[in-house]
Every structure is written in structure tokens, then in C-alpha cells.
Write an enzyme that holds these catalytic residues in place. Structure first.
Site, mmCIF file in Angstrom:
data_model
loop_
_atom_site.group_PDB
_atom_site.id
_atom_site.type_symbol
_atom_site.label_atom_id
_atom_site.label_comp_id
_atom_site.label_asym_id
_atom_site.label_seq_id
_atom_site.Cartn_x
_atom_site.Cartn_y
_atom_site.Cartn_z
ATOM 1 N N ASN A 1 -0.534 41.859 -9.280
ATOM 2 C CA ASN A 1 -0.281 42.272 -7.894
ATOM 3 C C ASN A 1 -1.167 43.477 -7.642
ATOM 4 O OD1 ASN A 1 1.808 40.416 -7.402
ATOM 5 N ND2 ASN A 1 3.330 41.776 -8.317
ATOM 6 N N CYS B 1 1.097 59.415 -13.601
ATOM 7 C CA CYS B 1 1.054 57.955 -13.681
ATOM 8 C C CYS B 1 1.699 57.506 -14.985
ATOM 9 C CB CYS B 1 -0.396 57.483 -13.619
ATOM 10 S SG CYS B 1 -0.588 55.757 -14.095
ATOM 11 N N LYS C 1 -1.950 38.882 7.595
ATOM 12 C CA LYS C 1 -1.301 37.670 8.068
ATOM 13 C C LYS C 1 0.177 37.763 7.703
ATOM 14 C CE LYS C 1 -0.054 33.425 8.896
ATOM 15 N NZ LYS C 1 0.204 32.988 10.291
ATOM 16 N N HIS D 1 -2.687 29.417 -13.439
ATOM 17 C CA HIS D 1 -1.845 28.243 -13.697
ATOM 18 C C HIS D 1 -2.484 27.441 -14.817
ATOM 19 C CE1 HIS D 1 0.634 27.966 -9.697
ATOM 20 N NE2 HIS D 1 1.071 28.887 -10.516
ATOM 21 N N ASN E 1 7.712 45.309 -20.424
ATOM 22 C CA ASN E 1 8.145 45.932 -19.164
ATOM 23 C C ASN E 1 9.503 46.602 -19.353
ATOM 24 O OD1 ASN E 1 8.881 46.491 -16.461
ATOM 25 N ND2 ASN E 1 7.644 44.760 -15.744
ATOM 26 N N ARG F 1 -6.173 35.658 19.171
ATOM 27 C CA ARG F 1 -5.076 36.266 19.926
ATOM 28 C C ARG F 1 -5.047 37.771 19.674
ATOM 29 N NH1 ARG F 1 0.332 36.118 16.802
ATOM 30 N NH2 ARG F 1 -0.526 36.146 14.718
ATOM 31 N N HIS G 1 -3.680 47.222 -13.567
ATOM 32 C CA HIS G 1 -2.813 46.516 -14.513
ATOM 33 C C HIS G 1 -2.345 45.187 -13.944
ATOM 34 C CE1 HIS G 1 0.347 48.078 -11.856
ATOM 35 N NE2 HIS G 1 1.203 47.264 -12.447
ATOM 36 N N TYR H 1 8.148 30.851 11.610
ATOM 37 C CA TYR H 1 7.766 29.451 11.456
ATOM 38 C C TYR H 1 7.366 29.140 10.014
ATOM 39 C CZ TYR H 1 5.478 24.990 12.131
ATOM 40 O OH TYR H 1 5.126 23.662 12.024
ATOM 41 N N GLN I 1 0.545 41.676 -15.084
ATOM 42 C CA GLN I 1 1.787 41.387 -15.782
ATOM 43 C C GLN I 1 1.730 40.020 -16.446
ATOM 44 O OE1 GLN I 1 5.546 42.346 -13.878
ATOM 45 N NE2 GLN I 1 4.481 43.235 -12.129
ATOM 46 N N HIS J 1 -5.201 31.214 -8.963
ATOM 47 C CA HIS J 1 -5.040 31.361 -7.511
ATOM 48 C C HIS J 1 -5.181 32.821 -7.101
ATOM 49 C CE1 HIS J 1 -3.466 27.317 -6.765
ATOM 50 N NE2 HIS J 1 -2.661 27.443 -7.806
ATOM 51 N N CYS K 1 2.830 46.356 -5.369
ATOM 52 C CA CYS K 1 2.401 47.052 -6.567
ATOM 53 C C CYS K 1 2.755 48.525 -6.396
ATOM 54 C CB CYS K 1 0.898 46.873 -6.739
ATOM 55 S SG CYS K 1 0.302 47.638 -8.227
ATOM 56 N N SER K 2 3.531 49.054 -7.346
ATOM 57 C CA SER K 2 4.025 50.414 -7.153
ATOM 58 C C SER K 2 3.173 51.442 -7.877
ATOM 59 C CB SER K 2 5.488 50.514 -7.584
ATOM 60 O OG SER K 2 5.639 50.073 -8.902
ATOM 61 N N ALA L 1 -7.328 32.087 16.458
ATOM 62 C CA ALA L 1 -7.875 33.229 15.718
ATOM 63 C C ALA L 1 -8.094 34.450 16.604
ATOM 64 C CB ALA L 1 -9.174 32.822 15.021
ATOM 65 N N CYS M 1 -0.963 55.715 -17.402
ATOM 66 C CA CYS M 1 -2.131 56.385 -17.981
ATOM 67 C C CYS M 1 -1.917 56.628 -19.484
ATOM 68 C CB CYS M 1 -2.412 57.706 -17.259
ATOM 69 S SG CYS M 1 -3.515 57.535 -15.822
ATOM 70 N N HIS N 1 -7.745 55.446 -14.701
ATOM 71 C CA HIS N 1 -6.817 55.294 -13.573
ATOM 72 C C HIS N 1 -7.526 54.949 -12.268
ATOM 73 C CE1 HIS N 1 -2.970 56.190 -11.503
ATOM 74 N NE2 HIS N 1 -3.698 56.778 -10.565
ATOM 75 N N HIS O 1 -2.725 52.249 -10.925
ATOM 76 C CA HIS O 1 -3.439 52.125 -12.204
ATOM 77 C C HIS O 1 -3.752 50.636 -12.439
ATOM 78 C CE1 HIS O 1 -4.372 53.984 -16.201
ATOM 79 N NE2 HIS O 1 -4.499 52.700 -16.464
HETATM 80 O O1 G1P Z 1 3.625 34.382 17.430
HETATM 81 P P1 G1P Z 1 3.556 35.843 17.102
HETATM 82 O O2 G1P Z 1 4.865 36.557 17.312
HETATM 83 O O3 G1P Z 1 2.406 36.537 17.751
HETATM 84 O O4 G1P Z 1 3.235 35.898 15.523
HETATM 85 C C1 G1P Z 1 4.190 36.002 14.497
HETATM 86 O O5 G1P Z 1 4.966 34.824 14.363
HETATM 87 C C2 G1P Z 1 4.263 33.635 14.017
HETATM 88 C C3 G1P Z 1 5.273 32.530 13.809
HETATM 89 O O6 G1P Z 1 6.225 32.842 12.821
HETATM 90 C C4 G1P Z 1 3.368 33.827 12.781
HETATM 91 O O7 G1P Z 1 2.534 32.710 12.641
HETATM 92 C C5 G1P Z 1 2.510 35.074 12.883
HETATM 93 O O8 G1P Z 1 1.844 35.296 11.658
HETATM 94 C C6 G1P Z 1 3.411 36.277 13.221
HETATM 95 O O9 G1P Z 1 2.627 37.440 13.349
HETATM 96 O O1 G1P Z 2 7.250 44.257 -11.525
HETATM 97 P P1 G1P Z 2 6.902 45.213 -10.418
HETATM 98 O O2 G1P Z 2 5.404 45.472 -10.315
HETATM 99 O O3 G1P Z 2 7.705 46.471 -10.466
HETATM 100 O O4 G1P Z 2 7.324 44.474 -9.082
HETATM 101 C C1 G1P Z 2 6.513 43.686 -8.259
HETATM 102 O O5 G1P Z 2 6.147 42.462 -8.876
HETATM 103 C C2 G1P Z 2 7.229 41.577 -9.202
HETATM 104 C C3 G1P Z 2 6.639 40.292 -9.740
HETATM 105 O O6 G1P Z 2 5.755 39.675 -8.843
HETATM 106 C C4 G1P Z 2 8.128 41.302 -7.990
HETATM 107 O O7 G1P Z 2 9.288 40.619 -8.424
HETATM 108 C C5 G1P Z 2 8.547 42.585 -7.288
HETATM 109 O O8 G1P Z 2 9.244 42.268 -6.095
HETATM 110 C C6 G1P Z 2 7.305 43.417 -6.974
HETATM 111 O O9 G1P Z 2 7.667 44.632 -6.362
#
Ligand code: G1P
Ligand code: G1P
Lengths: 348, 348
Positions: free
Chosen positions: A155, A52, A313, A283, A77, A31, A168, A318, A170, A300, A162-163, A29, A55, A115, A166
């Protein structure tokens, strides 16, 4: 030999919802981080933005005009990932080139005409209106023969793709049960068949007894950092009574759900005093006309931030090739979240 | 009814390496994008950076000094996710709280002393030195009793969590076979048992016959966009002859591998005329002392960019909760990549 301490030593944990392991590296944690920093969200947005496309009363990218709505507003959509049209499919499947057409409906759910808001800044009463819409939409889409699963999600934040800021979410409703939901269902089902109780009933009971991963709770819902969480501040809201899906929620439960959503997202905003980004989604049981006694409603939250509003993160390298990995332990994250106020930092 | 056209209609494809489906939405490629834009990589870096902790002769974050190396240089990661120490573990597993200690070794592999380079800008001869090191490291780590899998990978670009632009990759060697590799192994194994050939031997044969997803190839390797690719420009390098792991590569094969790496990464850089970010890594047989006739060496490239050097694909929301999703089809991506030059744009 030193003896094992999960607060200090690398270990793997088992995720029974996906039948997958995850690597936990508590010693990592601290590093130093010299990598990418994210832009933070704009703190003050106007209540109405003429540019927007979500809106009230504005024109969208495809030329349609939104009604002058107040509160929630749902529309199809304009650039959905699915099409509702039925197509004829006669292709022979050959060897490794297996594909199948997929039908569905993509909807956008505006949470408020305002908004400038996000869920934690809305009142429980207004969040309850969003929950009502989720329930109505679920019922409406579930009634369609060709819709077998309904994914409700949000999102939040540009870092989460999220583009439009506002408020929202989906809904993607489709003919197949998507990969991760199917996996979860298989796990829930084999548990239920063996134990005659849902996996999440038994899991929640153990978590309530342990206490250390609970973040917040009310009469009908608990929010916790799962024992197997892979994102640093990942959480899950679980209904205390088994509910297969949101259609089964009473008025009182919907209000409780709105309240736990407000508390959890407020805690999130308070963590780094920023509008906390995440992808979150429900879910619940598929709408395939089959019985689903194994299902247990849960939501989730997958937030990307790790150390501050600017440092996330990275699930790369890996993690993409081998296995999900986290540094801070779920118990540490839960303790941090649990100690934060449920009063929004902007209100203090 | 319209008849199904995979270039126009949403569909799902099956990934036999992970036993998972993915959603393809070809009609969605043209939606407008008002969301986050990424920073692009700095085009000209010095050959030596006094502040870089990977440059030859410099001091690292933990105080150690790098030797005055030329070419490649390998050291143990100062902030590794794993520890090599053996710990005593007596804990009873109870209910849903299942964990196990994990041992391992994390190494950093500098590809060159030259801070300004990336793989596509190195000569085949110098890339071959990197491949030699991967083979040596594999052999050295495989010989350790407690190391059962070796993940060789590279995170390229700050967008992929890489915190230092000095050309380098990583090796994580550990006591367990990580989740995704185990899944792949299960799939390869059941295929091999049924067909007496590796899954990738048969798959590659079908891809060579189809032609439309091949990006580049040489005597010993082919690079292609898998039929089930989830990232927009995802590719896979597969050995034409079955090799279980990199230890089996001859000198000639290592040179061929270096050549295909140079070609593929050059094509990538040429796509948006930018230093193309990705996470890439090798999947090969575990080093658990068992026979692995089912394994077939391959390397995955997961690049995040979608439309330009600044616009990436977000794997969020639906993708985190339900199923991977792509817009542009694998066939379209392969055609675009295949038509790009293998001469680097900076050299033209
Ligand atoms: O080990 P690094 O380059 O500091 O860290 C990067 O690669 C790792 C391995 O894919 C990941 O766990 C880290 O989140 C990423 O920032
Ligand atoms: O539908 P949006 O908000 O334009 O798009 C966003 O959510 C979608 C669903 O998670 C993803 O597929 C897109 O990559 C993301 O940019």
C-alpha cells in the site's frame, strides 16, 4: 442511428479473470469536479526519521527494536490481521451463520533503510534485493503445512491507508485461498482445461498484437492497462513466459522484474509529478501442495488518482452496489502512460 | 490448544448474497493508527446557498435553471455515466476484447429544497416524500422497454465522493443487470428454487431469533448488521414481508420505510456525533419483464468510518487483491449502534 464508438459511447467490458463486467463511460471524463481534494505526499523526507518505527535501529509501537539493518528487513507484523496459533473448533455450523477459523502469518517487508525512498527512486539493483526477499519469503512460507496462499502486496501513500511513508510492503500468508484469488484460480483453471494454455499466455499474445494497451515491457515482462481495468490508471505486469509463482524466477528474471517495476512506478510518478499512490500485489499459485498448471504470475497495480495528484476516482455508490465504473478508457490511459519518460521527474 | 472464540480469533465468514468469504480479525481492533485523518463535514450549512447547483431556483453547471421547487425535485444528470441514445453495434467480438454498448438514464433526486438538511434531520413525513419519489421513478423507468434494472442510491459526505452537500441521491437506470445485482440475483434464485422461500425471509427469521445483530426495527422493516458485513458499521434494511421491489409498497409501508430510514441514519449520526458518511442503495428485482419470485427488497448501507469522525477503514491492499477484511465484529458493531438514541444529537 449513430454507430457505436467505444471512445464515445457508454459500454460494458468483460473481465475474464474475475468473470465480471464493468461499466465504461468515456463521455463522462470531462464533468466538473467540486468534490474532495486529497492531500499530496510530502516531497522531501529525511533519510532517517527518529520517530519512524520502520527505520533502522528504531523502537517499534510494540516496544521491539529494529536491528541496524541496511537494505531490506522483514519482521512479523506487531498488529497482524491473522494469528499463527492453532485453535480448536468444534462449533456446529447453523443456517446462515457460517464461519471458520483462519490461521496465518503477517509480515512487514522494509524495502530499504533509507526512509526517503520509494520503489521508483531506488536502483534496479536495490529493487532486485526486494524481489529476492519476496522469493525467499515465498519459499519459506510455502514450506509451512498450514499456509496455502501467500499474498505479497504494497500500500503506497496515505490515501491508500498506508500509515508510514517508509518504503515497505506486506506479506499475508494464510490457511485459505482468499475470495478474489480463488475466483481468479477458477477462471484460470477452466480456461486451461479447455485450451491447454494459460489464460494470460493467450491474453498477452493478443495484447502484444494489439499494442494499444501496452505501457512498457522488457525481455521477460510486459506492463499493460488491462482491457477490463476498473481504476483509471490500473495496470498489470505479466510474465512473458508462463511462471506459476515467484519461486520459479531465475536470477535474470528477477532482475528483469525489478527493471519493469522501476519503469512502471517511475512512469506513475511522472504522470502527475507526485509520489503516485497505489495498492499493488502479486497473484500467483496457492501453496496448497496441489498442481497448478493453470496459474500464470501477474502483479496488479490499483492506483486511485484520476485527474491530478489531488483528485481521485471514488469507487462508491453505484460502484459499491452495482458494478465497477470508469470514465477515461483503458486505451486512453495506456497511451498517456506509454508516452511518459522512464526517467524520474526528480532526476531531470 | 485454546478453543476457538469468534470474539478473539481471526476467522472467515460466508456471505450468501454474493457467495463470497470475508476475513474477520477481532484481535486487531486496537492497533495504533498514525495514518490519514479525514476532514469532517461542516456542521452548519445555510438553508439556501447561492453557489449550490442543486438549490431551488439556482443555475446548474450546464446552464439549466432549477425550478423554484419545494420538497423533492428530480432531473436528468447533466454529466451522466449513461446515455439514453440507441447506437448501432455490429462489431465482432474477438478473443479477450469483449464489450457491449450500454444504454441508460441517470437522474438526480433532491430530497429537500433545504440545503442544510440530511435524511436524519428531516421529518418522517418529508422522508416519506422521498420514498414516494423513489416509487414513482421506479414505476416510470420500469415501464421503459430498454430499462432492465434501476439502481437507487445515495452517496453522503465528501469522503464518499459526494461533491455537493445538498441532500440528494441518484438513480441509474440501465439496459443490463449490473454485476453485483446479477450475482445477488443468482444467489437468491438458487435459494428460492430449493426452499420455496426467499433467502432473506429465512435469514431475517434467524436474525430476529438471534437478536444480537439487530439495530432497530418497526412493523414492516428491520435494520441489522449482516453476519457477513465487511464495512465496520455496515447495515442492511430488510422488509419483514417479502416485497420484490418498491412498487409493491403500500402507503403504510412507505411510511414505515421512511421511519426506519430516519432511525437508522440518526443512530449513525449519533455514533461519532458527526454527519455520518455512507453510500447506501436499494437492491430489488430487475425490470426485465421476467417473473422474480426470488427477489426480496433490501437496502445496503456502506459507511466508511471506523474509529471516529476522522478515521476510516481503508479497503486497500489485501482487501483489493484478496478478500474483504474487518476488525471489529458485526456483533460488537450492532451492540454499539443498538444502544444509541434515535433522537439526533443536534436536537438534544
Ligand atoms: O455522480 P457524482 O455524484 O458526480 O459522482 C459520484 O458518484 C458516482 C456514482 O456512485 C461515482 O461514479 C463517482 O466516482 C462519484 O464521485
Ligand atoms: O496493515 P496496515 O498498513 O496497518 O493497514 C493497511 O493495510 C491493510 C491491508 O491492506 C488494511 O487492512 C488496512 O485497512 C490498511 O490501513
Amino acid at each position: 442511428n449513430t454507430s457505436f464508438d467505444p471512445k464515445k459511447h457508454p459500454h460494458r467490458r468483460y473481465n475474464p479473470l474475475l468473470d465480471e463486467w464493468l461499466l465504461v463511460s468515456p463521455q463522462r471524463a470531462n464533468r466538473p469536479w467540486q468534490g474532495q481534494r486529497e492531500e499530496t505526499a510530502e516531497e522531501n523526507r529525511p533519510e532517517y526519521d527518529p520517530d519512524c518505527y520502520l527505520c533502522s535501529g528504531n523502537i517499534r509501537a510494540n516496544g521491539d527494536r529494529n536491528p541496524a539493518y541496511q537494505g531490506t528487513y522483514v519482521f512479523n507484523n506487531d498488529f497482524g490481521a491473522l494469528l499463527n496459533e492453532e485453535v480448536e473448533f468444534s462449533e456446529e455450523q447453523s443456517g446462515f451463520f457460517t464461519l471458520l477459523p483462519e490461521r496465518g502469518i503477517n509480515r512487514v517487508v522494509c524495502f530499504s533503510e533509507n526512509h526517503s525512498l520509494t520503489l521508483p527512486e531506488m536502483s534496479v539493483e536495490h529493487i532486485k534485493n526486494v524481489v529476492d526477499v519476496w522469493q525467499e519469503q515465498f519459499n519459506e512460507l510455502a514450506a509451512l503445512d498450514h499456509i496455502n496462499y501467500i499474498q505479497i502486496f504494497e500500500n503506497k501513500g496515505s490515501i491508500m491507508g498506508c500509515s508510514n511513508p517508509h518504503p515497505h510492503g506486506q506479506i499475508w500468508a494464510q490457511s485459505s485461498v482468499p475470495a478474489m484469488v480463488q475466483k481468479t484460480q477458477d477462471q484460470l483453471k477452466s480456461y486451461f482445461e479447455k485450451n491447454k494454455k494459460t489464460l494470460l499466455e493467450d491474453y498477452l499474445e493478443q495484447e502484444m498484437a494489439a499494442g494499444e494497451r501496452i505501457v512498457t515491457e522488457n525481455e521477460h515482462f510486459a506492463a499493460l492497462v488491462p482491457f477490463w481495468a476498473s481504476w483509471p490508471y490500473e495496470t498489470m505486469i505479466i510474465s512473458k513466459q508462463k511462471r506459476e509463482n515467484i519461486a520459479e524466477f531465475s536470477e535474470e528474471e528477477k532482475e528483469s522484474f525489478a527493471a519493469v517495476l522501476k519503469d512502471l512506478t517511475t512512469i506513475y510518478d511522472n504522470l502527475f509529478e507526485t509520489s503516485f499512490p497505489y495498492s499493488a500485489g502479486i497473484h500467483q499459485s496457492p501453496t496448497d501442495g496441489k498442481e497448478h498448471p493453470e496459474w500464470h504470475f501477474h502483479m496488479h497495480f490499483y492506483p486511485p488518482l484520476l485527474r491530478s495528484a489531488e483528485v481521485k476516482k471514488f469507487m462508491v455508490g453505484y460502484e459499491m452496489l452495482a458494478e465497477a465504473q470508469r470514465d477515461i478508457t483503458p486505451e486512453q490511459s495506456a497511451a498517456i502512460l506509454r508516452n511518459l519518460s522512464t526517467i524520474h521527474y526528480k532526476r531531470k
